[in-house]
Design a protein around this motif. Sequence first.
Motif, PDB file in Angstrom:
ATOM      1  N   GLN A   1       0.850  -1.195   0.000  1.00  0.00           N
ATOM      2  CA  GLN A   1       0.000   0.000   0.000  1.00  0.00           C
ATOM      3  C   GLN A   1       0.882   1.240   0.000  1.00  0.00           C
ATOM      4  O   GLN A   1       2.073   1.172   0.300  1.00  0.00           O
ATOM      5  CB  GLN A   1      -0.901  -0.018   1.243  1.00  0.00           C
TER       6      GLN A   1
ATOM      7  N   LEU B   1      -1.846  -2.460  -4.071  1.00  0.00           N
ATOM      8  CA  LEU B   1      -3.169  -1.978  -3.683  1.00  0.00           C
ATOM      9  C   LEU B   1      -3.379  -0.543  -4.160  1.00  0.00           C
ATOM     10  O   LEU B   1      -2.425   0.244  -4.212  1.00  0.00           O
ATOM     11  CB  LEU B   1      -3.329  -2.056  -2.166  1.00  0.00           C
TER      12      LEU B   1
ATOM     13  N   ASN C   1      -9.513  -1.903  -0.188  1.00  0.00           N
ATOM     14  CA  ASN C   1      -8.257  -2.659  -0.164  1.00  0.00           C
ATOM     15  C   ASN C   1      -8.387  -3.929   0.673  1.00  0.00           C
ATOM     16  O   ASN C   1      -7.811  -4.972   0.339  1.00  0.00           O
ATOM     17  CB  ASN C   1      -7.131  -1.787   0.384  1.00  0.00           C
TER      18      ASN C   1
ATOM     19  N   TYR D   1       1.868  -7.721   4.639  1.00  0.00           N
ATOM     20  CA  TYR D   1       1.040  -6.537   4.391  1.00  0.00           C
ATOM     21  C   TYR D   1       1.788  -5.336   4.947  1.00  0.00           C
ATOM     22  O   TYR D   1       1.997  -5.223   6.156  1.00  0.00           O
ATOM     23  CB  TYR D   1      -0.319  -6.693   5.074  1.00  0.00           C
TER      24      TYR D   1
ATOM     25  N   ALA E   1       3.476  -1.056   3.748  1.00  0.00           N
ATOM     26  CA  ALA E   1       3.284   0.157   2.951  1.00  0.00           C
ATOM     27  C   ALA E   1       4.635   0.792   2.670  1.00  0.00           C
ATOM     28  O   ALA E   1       5.653   0.467   3.303  1.00  0.00           O
ATOM     29  CB  ALA E   1       2.369   1.151   3.674  1.00  0.00           C
TER      30      ALA E   1
END
Length: 415
Positions: free
Chosen positions: A33, A119, A138, A160, A162
Amino acid sequence: AVHEGKVVSEQELTALLQPLLTQDSRNLVLFLQDRLSIDDFTYFSESYGNKSPFQNIQARIYLIYFFMCILPAVDCKATKYLLNVLQESGDWKLTNVTNLSVSQLEVNASNPNLLVVQLPPLPSDFKEISTLEAIAENDKIIGRVTMDLQERGIHFSVIYTAVRPSRISRRTDVVAELRRQLMAAEEEESSSYPPLNVTIGNDTCILFYASNFSLKANNSVLIDLTNATFLTQNVDISASECTDSNTTLSLKYTRPVNGISSLEIRFLMTNKFYEVSARRWSTLDSVEIVQDGDKLAKFVSGISAPAEYSFHCQLVGTSNLYPARLDRDPSNNEAKNWDVFISNLQIQGFNIINNQFSYASDCTGFFTPAIWMGLVTSIILLWILTYGIHMIMQLTTNSRFDDPKGPALSVPQTE
């Protein structure tokens, strides 16, 4: 377990990921992300009402609680180069999932597979409602991808993370000056990544950089190409061309958003000699957007710089408020459906030395609106001062005075 306040460095992250990279079933899914912080899980869950925008993520956390690792804070450098670290750690088969579906992917469980799911970026307006909706979308994407892999009986691990944090921690016991320095350093660190370079042979002929590279289609669909262009480099630049007089930077994307199968952005630059200035100038003549191979939108540009320099501008796009504008070609109807937004643009298509940008010719002129306002105000005040001094200099004193001991002084009206 990582204690609160601990920022995981690049070396520590690599060491923590070693068990993932050495296990028998090496199928790894990386959900990337644009920005995320550990506090978002609490803040947005409380603001969303009865439903949480992280429903799918939390459901999987409950199922794999004893097999997961949560890192509250990771160094920006570590997350930027995470994909490179994963690729260098083994013979991975890299697959970029751009259509948000893995139902048609051929995953061979006997070989290590690395699936990278980029994403959609969160909205930049920082409105809570729009951010919640984007996070919820998302989360649905994460749920669809993981559920599809589970139904196919594929064992996998998930990361997961960013590119940069969404929240910067602030301590009240730190003085204001130090806090500003830390925030400035964090902002600089979070926005630093190498420019995109086009190399033909052994020479780099095009350098392109932007802190934000976005398009808007039909005044509704926002397409953020920043991460795909500079971070994951999920872009095809093979159609770019370089000569001594003409250069074309071609950026091709596959399924950047739903509804668009292919998208190509072309920057057309020329290098000419002008007799008036007695030197060569590099000019960005036009920018073209090709959708699905047939819909062409053309924008005319007046951006130019000396051929030995690069061009830099803080804001470039179709907005009337930007200092460097991309004007829609009147003869091209397709251009009306597109808007271009580029922040902190720097581009160079000629005379590149040592794979680095040359001295930048900035789009901001010497006389900015603030300077003009100051000059006009100063001129008005100077005129008022000059007029006042002139009026004072015109004052005269009486040539005769009344003597109280003598007769009254008579002044004729003619005087």
